[in-house]
Design a protein around this motif. Structure first.
Motif, PDB file in Angstrom:
ATOM      1  N   TRP A 113       0.536  -2.514   3.884  1.00  0.00           N
ATOM      2  CA  TRP A 113       1.609  -1.894   3.118  1.00  0.00           C
ATOM      3  C   TRP A 113       2.526  -2.983   2.569  1.00  0.00           C
ATOM      4  N   GLY A 135       6.163  -3.575  -0.037  1.00  0.00           N
ATOM      5  CA  GLY A 135       7.203  -2.957  -0.845  1.00  0.00           C
ATOM      6  C   GLY A 135       8.543  -3.633  -0.675  1.00  0.00           C
ATOM      7  N   GLY A 165      12.915  -3.254   0.355  1.00  0.00           N
ATOM      8  CA  GLY A 165      13.878  -2.588   1.207  1.00  0.00           C
ATOM      9  C   GLY A 165      15.268  -3.140   1.009  1.00  0.00           C
ATOM     10  N   GLU A 191       3.182   7.012   0.610  1.00  0.00           N
ATOM     11  CA  GLU A 191       3.923   5.768   0.818  1.00  0.00           C
ATOM     12  C   GLU A 191       4.485   5.716   2.233  1.00  0.00           C
ATOM     13  N   LEU A 228       7.516   4.995   4.448  1.00  0.00           N
ATOM     14  CA  LEU A 228       8.965   4.860   4.448  1.00  0.00           C
ATOM     15  C   LEU A 228       9.410   4.626   5.879  1.00  0.00           C
ATOM     16  N   TYR A 229      10.391   3.752   6.038  1.00  0.00           N
ATOM     17  CA  TYR A 229      10.892   3.566   7.395  1.00  0.00           C
ATOM     18  C   TYR A 229      12.372   3.232   7.373  1.00  0.00           C
ATOM     19  N   SER A 272      15.993  -0.343   5.783  1.00  0.00           N
ATOM     20  CA  SER A 272      15.200   0.783   5.295  1.00  0.00           C
ATOM     21  C   SER A 272      14.356   0.285   4.138  1.00  0.00           C
ATOM     22  N   ARG A 324      10.632   1.183   1.426  1.00  0.00           N
ATOM     23  CA  ARG A 324       9.545   2.006   0.914  1.00  0.00           C
ATOM     24  C   ARG A 324       8.404   1.057   0.568  1.00  0.00           C
TER      25      ARG A 324
END
Length: 194
Positions: free
Chosen positions: A48, A50, A52, A167, A169-170, A186, A188
């Motif tokens: 993954w 992305g 954040g 996706e 997300l966290y 945070s 994605r």
């Protein structure tokens, strides 16, 4: 040739071994079969990548990019590896940032999960929580934290991972350096492998 000297361990002069023979994969189409105990965590397996946003009451907010690899080797745990880098206002890399490794283990009974996380900054965290299958979601909170004498003081954490529209997300909340539990990170991330 292996030594025949009884005072010397037999492995001391043994020939070199081949590379590690057991495959670890983040791609469910190759390598060993996923262990049945991990079926509830299957949507998280992959690579993954992305963006954040991070911050804390003791530091300025920051933008970052991140890559997370969640893989398995056929046994009943997932290997988690994360590396992040800070971004400037033009989304250009500034420098490496947070890094951690760990393991996600389903506990007996199905939806309970144990998560072990370690950082190179001297912090080891044990999280306990639950996994939901539909939609895929994992929420854990710290049960124990161990720190080296030089590590920052961290007293607690809560992590939430979810798959939303394909996706990852966290969110990561943390209680540290004398501050109460609050939002820290945070992001994605989109699947780029697996």
């Amino acid at each position: 040739m292996v030594s025949e000297n009884p005072m010397q361990p037999p492995w001391l002069n043994a020939p070199p071994v081949e590379p590690y023979p057991f495959e670890e994969t983040h791609d469910l189409r190759t390598g060993p079969n996923l262990h049945d105990d991990l079926l509830g965590l299957l949507p998280f397996v992959g690579v993954w990548r992305g963006r954040g946003r991070g911050g804390y009451s003791t530091i300025e907010d920051f933008d970052y990019a991140q890559e997370i690899r969640i893989s398995h080797d056929g046994r009943p745990f997932l290997h988690y590896e994360s590396r992040a880098w800070l971004l400037d206002e033009d989304s250009k890399p500034i420098r490496p940032a947070g890094r951690e490794t760990g393991w996600w283990r389903p506990a007996a009974g199905g939806d309970e999960v144990e998560m072990l996380m370690m950082t190179p900054t001297g912090i080891m965290e044990l999280y306990l929580g639950r996994a939901e299958v539909n939609p895929p979601r994992l929420e854990v909170s710290t049960d124990a934290i161990v720190r080296t004498p030089t590590a920052k003081e961290v007293r607690g954490g809560v992590r939430l991972f979810g798959i939303v529209n394909g996706e990852l997300l966290y969110a990561h909340d943390m209680a540290a350096v004398g501050q109460p539990m609050q939002s820290h990170l945070s992001a994605r991330l989109v699947r780029v492998g697996g």
